[in-house]
Scaffold this motif. Structure first.
Motif, PDB file in Angstrom:
ATOM      1  N   GLU A  45       0.841  -1.191   0.000  1.00  0.00           N
ATOM      2  CA  GLU A  45       0.000   0.000   0.000  1.00  0.00           C
ATOM      3  C   GLU A  45       0.882   1.248   0.000  1.00  0.00           C
ATOM      4  OE1 GLU A  45      -3.160   0.187   2.900  1.00  0.00           O
ATOM      5  OE2 GLU A  45      -3.177  -1.991   3.008  1.00  0.00           O
ATOM      6  N   PRO A  46       0.453   2.303  -0.701  1.00  0.00           N
ATOM      7  CA  PRO A  46       1.243   3.533  -0.714  1.00  0.00           C
ATOM      8  C   PRO A  46       1.233   4.211   0.654  1.00  0.00           C
ATOM      9  CG  PRO A  46      -0.859   3.866  -1.790  1.00  0.00           C
ATOM     10  CD  PRO A  46      -0.774   2.404  -1.467  1.00  0.00           C
ATOM     11  N   GLN A  47       2.261   4.997   0.890  1.00  0.00           N
ATOM     12  CA  GLN A  47       2.355   5.763   2.119  1.00  0.00           C
ATOM     13  C   GLN A  47       1.362   6.922   2.024  1.00  0.00           C
ATOM     14  OE1 GLN A  47       4.852   5.171   4.801  1.00  0.00           O
ATOM     15  NE2 GLN A  47       4.573   3.230   3.767  1.00  0.00           N
ATOM     16  N   THR A  48       0.309   6.876   2.828  1.00  0.00           N
ATOM     17  CA  THR A  48      -0.722   7.896   2.744  1.00  0.00           C
ATOM     18  C   THR A  48      -1.122   8.399   4.126  1.00  0.00           C
ATOM     19  OG1 THR A  48      -2.498   6.274   2.801  1.00  0.00           O
ATOM     20  CG2 THR A  48      -1.702   6.928   0.623  1.00  0.00           C
ATOM     21  N   LEU A  49      -1.689   9.575   4.121  1.00  0.00           N
ATOM     22  CA  LEU A  49      -2.319  10.148   5.303  1.00  0.00           C
ATOM     23  C   LEU A  49      -3.785  10.328   4.961  1.00  0.00           C
ATOM     24  CD1 LEU A  49       0.298  12.897   6.212  1.00  0.00           C
ATOM     25  CD2 LEU A  49       0.013  10.661   7.289  1.00  0.00           C
ATOM     26  N   THR A  50      -4.659  10.029   5.908  1.00  0.00           N
ATOM     27  CA  THR A  50      -6.096  10.139   5.693  1.00  0.00           C
ATOM     28  C   THR A  50      -6.583  11.482   6.215  1.00  0.00           C
ATOM     29  OG1 THR A  50      -6.310   7.757   5.975  1.00  0.00           O
ATOM     30  CG2 THR A  50      -8.325   9.065   6.173  1.00  0.00           C
ATOM     31  N   PRO A  51      -7.214  12.303   5.365  1.00  0.00           N
ATOM     32  CA  PRO A  51      -7.774  13.566   5.862  1.00  0.00           C
ATOM     33  C   PRO A  51      -8.843  13.288   6.924  1.00  0.00           C
ATOM     34  CG  PRO A  51      -7.722  13.551   3.465  1.00  0.00           C
ATOM     35  CD  PRO A  51      -7.408  12.146   3.914  1.00  0.00           C
ATOM     36  N   MET A  52      -8.859  14.083   7.967  1.00  0.00           N
ATOM     37  CA  MET A  52      -9.859  13.944   9.021  1.00  0.00           C
ATOM     38  C   MET A  52     -11.210  14.395   8.463  1.00  0.00           C
ATOM     39  SD  MET A  52      -8.278  12.686  11.673  1.00  0.00           S
ATOM     40  CE  MET A  52      -9.435  12.973  12.998  1.00  0.00           C
ATOM     41  N   SER A  53     -12.245  13.632   8.731  1.00  0.00           N
ATOM     42  CA  SER A  53     -13.569  13.954   8.201  1.00  0.00           C
ATOM     43  C   SER A  53     -14.296  15.000   9.040  1.00  0.00           C
ATOM     44  CB  SER A  53     -14.416  12.680   8.110  1.00  0.00           C
ATOM     45  OG  SER A  53     -14.560  12.103   9.384  1.00  0.00           O
ATOM     46  N   GLU A  54     -13.838  15.205  10.265  1.00  0.00           N
ATOM     47  CA  GLU A  54     -14.472  16.196  11.145  1.00  0.00           C
ATOM     48  C   GLU A  54     -13.444  17.247  11.536  1.00  0.00           C
ATOM     49  OE1 GLU A  54     -16.683  14.582  14.484  1.00  0.00           O
ATOM     50  OE2 GLU A  54     -16.584  12.624  13.539  1.00  0.00           O
TER      51      GLU A  54
END
Length: 173
Positions: A24-33
Motif C-alpha cells: 500500500e502507498p504511504q498515505t495520510l487520511t484527511p480527518m472527516s471532522e
C-alpha cells in the motif's frame, strides 16, 4: 505498512500482534471532522514536562505507540529520520507512549534512540481523548491545533510524500 495493534474497550491493550508487509502507498487520511487536538501535560521518561501546547503554531506529527506493539517499534527509526529532516523547518514530532512506565520506555530508547519528545501517558487518559482505534496511530496537527490527517498502522515517516503533506501546513517562511 502494517495494520495497527488493536484496542479493547476504553483501554489500549494488545489482543494480537498481526504484522505483515503490504504494498500500500504511504498515505495520510484527511480527518472527516473538524477536531481540535486535545491538550496534554505529561512527563517524559526522565521526568521532563511534555506539553502539546508548547508546540502550538507549528505542524505536529503526533504518534501514539507502545513498546509491546511490533509495528510501533518498527516505525520508530523512520520517525527519528523524519524528525531529523523537519525539526529545522519548524515541524514537531512527538510520540506519546501509551500505558507504560518510564523504565520500560527507557529500555526501549536505549536500543532505539530518538531525540524528539516521548511523553508518557501512564493511565491512557490522553490516548482515550483522541480518536484512536489501535496502535500505532498518528495524527498530523496544523499550526492552529486542528487534527487534519490521521494514519492508522505503521508508516515510513521519512517518506517524502508524507513529509510534503505535513510541510504544506506550515504558515509563513
Amino acid at each position: 505498512m502494517r495494520p495497527p495493534c488493536t484496542v479493547l474497550g476504553a483501554l489500549v491493550l494488545l489482543s494480537s500482534s498481526v504484522a505483515f508487509a503490504t504494498d500500500e502507498p504511504q498515505t495520510l487520511t484527511p480527518m472527516s471532522e473538524d477536531i481540535q487536538a486535545p491538550e496534554f501535560d505529561l512527563q517524559g521518561p526522565a521526568g521532563e514536562p511534555q506539553r502539546l501546547l508548547d508546540h502550538r503554531g507549528k505542524p505536529i506529527i503526533l504518534n501514539f505507540w507502545a513498546t509491546w506493539c511490533p509495528p510501533c517499534r518498527a516505525e520508530m527509526p523512520s520517525m527519528q529520520r523524519a524528525h531529523e529532516q523537519v525539526a529545522d523547518e519548524g515541524i514537531a514530532v512527538i510520540a506519546v507512549n501509551v500505558g507504560e512506565d518510564a523504565e520500560t520506555v527507557s529500555r526501549f530508547l536505549a536500543e532505539t534512540p530518538v531525540d524528539f519528545p516521548i511523553p508518557l501517558d501512564l493511565d491512557s487518559a490522553v490516548v482515550q481523548s483522541y480518536p484512536v482505534k489501535g496502535l500505532p496511530t498518528t495524527f498530523v496537527i496544523d499550526p492552529s491545533g486542528r487534527l487534519v490527517y490521521s494514519a492508522a498502522g505503521e508508516r515510513e515517516w521519512d517518506d517524502p510524500a508524507l513529509l510534503d503533506q505535513v510541510r504544506a501546513l506550515k504558515v509563513g517562511p
